[in-house]
Design an enzyme around this catalytic site. Structure first.
Site, PDB file in Angstrom:
ATOM      1  N   GLU A  72      46.225  28.508  31.276  1.00 47.58           N
ATOM      2  CA  GLU A  72      45.387  29.526  31.090  1.00 47.58           C
ATOM      3  C   GLU A  72      46.384  30.889  30.529  1.00 47.58           C
ATOM      4  O   GLU A  72      46.056  32.041  30.605  1.00 47.58           O
ATOM      5  CB  GLU A  72      44.642  30.158  32.153  1.00 47.58           C
ATOM      6  N   HIS A  91      43.942  34.635  38.629  1.00 43.13           N
ATOM      7  CA  HIS A  91      42.854  33.686  38.324  1.00 43.13           C
ATOM      8  C   HIS A  91      42.368  32.619  39.458  1.00 43.13           C
ATOM      9  O   HIS A  91      43.277  32.064  39.832  1.00 43.13           O
ATOM     10  CB  HIS A  91      43.012  33.076  36.720  1.00 43.13           C
ATOM     11  N   HIS A  93      39.208  29.833  41.088  1.00 42.88           N
ATOM     12  CA  HIS A  93      38.237  29.046  40.838  1.00 42.88           C
ATOM     13  C   HIS A  93      37.610  29.201  42.286  1.00 42.88           C
ATOM     14  O   HIS A  93      36.897  28.335  42.898  1.00 42.88           O
ATOM     15  CB  HIS A  93      38.261  27.644  40.523  1.00 42.88           C
ATOM     16  N   TYR A 112      28.244  48.782  47.591  1.00 46.18           N
ATOM     17  CA  TYR A 112      28.974  49.881  47.054  1.00 46.18           C
ATOM     18  C   TYR A 112      30.424  49.337  46.781  1.00 46.18           C
ATOM     19  O   TYR A 112      31.102  49.871  45.749  1.00 46.18           O
ATOM     20  CB  TYR A 112      28.907  51.249  47.846  1.00 46.18           C
ATOM     21  N   HIS A 154      33.304  28.851  35.377  1.00 48.60           N
ATOM     22  CA  HIS A 154      34.672  28.644  35.330  1.00 48.60           C
ATOM     23  C   HIS A 154      35.212  29.212  36.663  1.00 48.60           C
ATOM     24  O   HIS A 154      35.505  28.636  37.426  1.00 48.60           O
ATOM     25  CB  HIS A 154      35.200  29.294  34.134  1.00 48.60           C
ATOM     26  N   TYR A 207      40.588  59.057  47.617  1.00 50.20           N
ATOM     27  CA  TYR A 207      41.317  58.145  48.600  1.00 50.20           C
ATOM     28  C   TYR A 207      42.829  57.534  48.171  1.00 50.20           C
ATOM     29  O   TYR A 207      43.599  57.089  49.194  1.00 50.20           O
ATOM     30  CB  TYR A 207      40.771  56.839  48.995  1.00 50.20           C
TER      31      TYR A 207
HETATM   32 ZN   LIG Z   1      40.660  28.379  35.651  1.00 52.74          ZN
END
Ligand SMILES: [Zn+2]
Length: 217
Positions: A72, A91, A93, A112, A154, A207
């Site tokens: 990726e 990233h 899964h 929120y 994905h 904040y």
């Molecule tokens: Zn992936």
């Protein structure tokens, strides 16, 4: 600098695994470093990842030195190129975010804390084959003005000014997806209004840095 970032990426991979956000070799992490970026290698189980196995890749997509980057690498590269304020991409899964991504729905403002991603929704990018330029384009578009998105069928992507922020947002988004799935099982959650979400986003601004990612009441 490079050595420290490599160690931080390895630590992040271990945390993703131990916290249940990643399993096996799915998921990947990258950090910007000057005119290139560092990214997890492809197909290496987390217990075998060491700082020397983190791969350095130029923004032209060419590996600098040795190693084979995550499959990726494309969207990591394009996101870091498109978003100069962002220095880290995570990233995963993770189970709940991925379950929601399979519904191909944006996550609405049911809570929120959805504002942790920078707006009143977390978009779901359309489906495209993993590792492709098309998936990368979908991800960059879904992440506009946001620090998180789902990827249809994905998983999810989160961003941060640093790796700590991207990791904190990943943990929060997975928790939000779990909460949303639970609520959807017994009814249709009442959504916060645009005004109510604007108030939350305004409050978080006061904040300070990483506020949204670390805020819990
Ligand atoms: Zn992936």
């Amino acid at each position: 600098m490079s050595a420290l970032i490599r160690e931080q990426i390895v630590a992040a991979c271990k945390k993703l695994e131990s916290s249940g956000l990643n399993r096996g070799t799915s998921g990947n992490v990258s950090c910007r470093e000057n005119h290139h970026f560092l990214i997890t290698p492809t197909g290496v189980p987390v217990e075998e990842i060491t700082p020397s196995k983190i791969v350095s890749v130029g923004f032209d997509g060419k590996v600098i030195g040795i190693g084979k980057p995550s499959s990726e690498w494309h969207f990591h590269c394009d996101i870091l190129k498109a978003r100069p304020e962002i220095n880290a991409v995570v990233h995963t899964h993770s189970p709940h975010a991925t379950a929601l991504a399979c519904l191909r729905e944006n996550i609405p403002p049911f809570h929120y804390m959805i504002s942790v991603a920078g707006g009143d929704s977390v978009r779901c990018a359309p489906y495209a084959l993993f590792g492709t330029e098309q998936l990368s384009q979908h991800a960059v578009a879904a992440l506009a003005d946001r620090k998180a998105c789902l990827l249809a069928n994905h998983g999810m992507i989160t961003l941060g000014r640093d790796l700590d922020e991207a990791m904190a947002i990943a943990v929060e988004i997975e928790a939000l997806c779990q909460q949303y799935l639970l609520a959807r099982q017994v009814g249709r959650p009442t959504l916060l209004s645009a005004d109510e979400m604007a108030q939350v986003i305004e409050r978080f601004k006061t904040y300070g840095r990483n506020a949204a990612a670390s805020h819990r009441t």
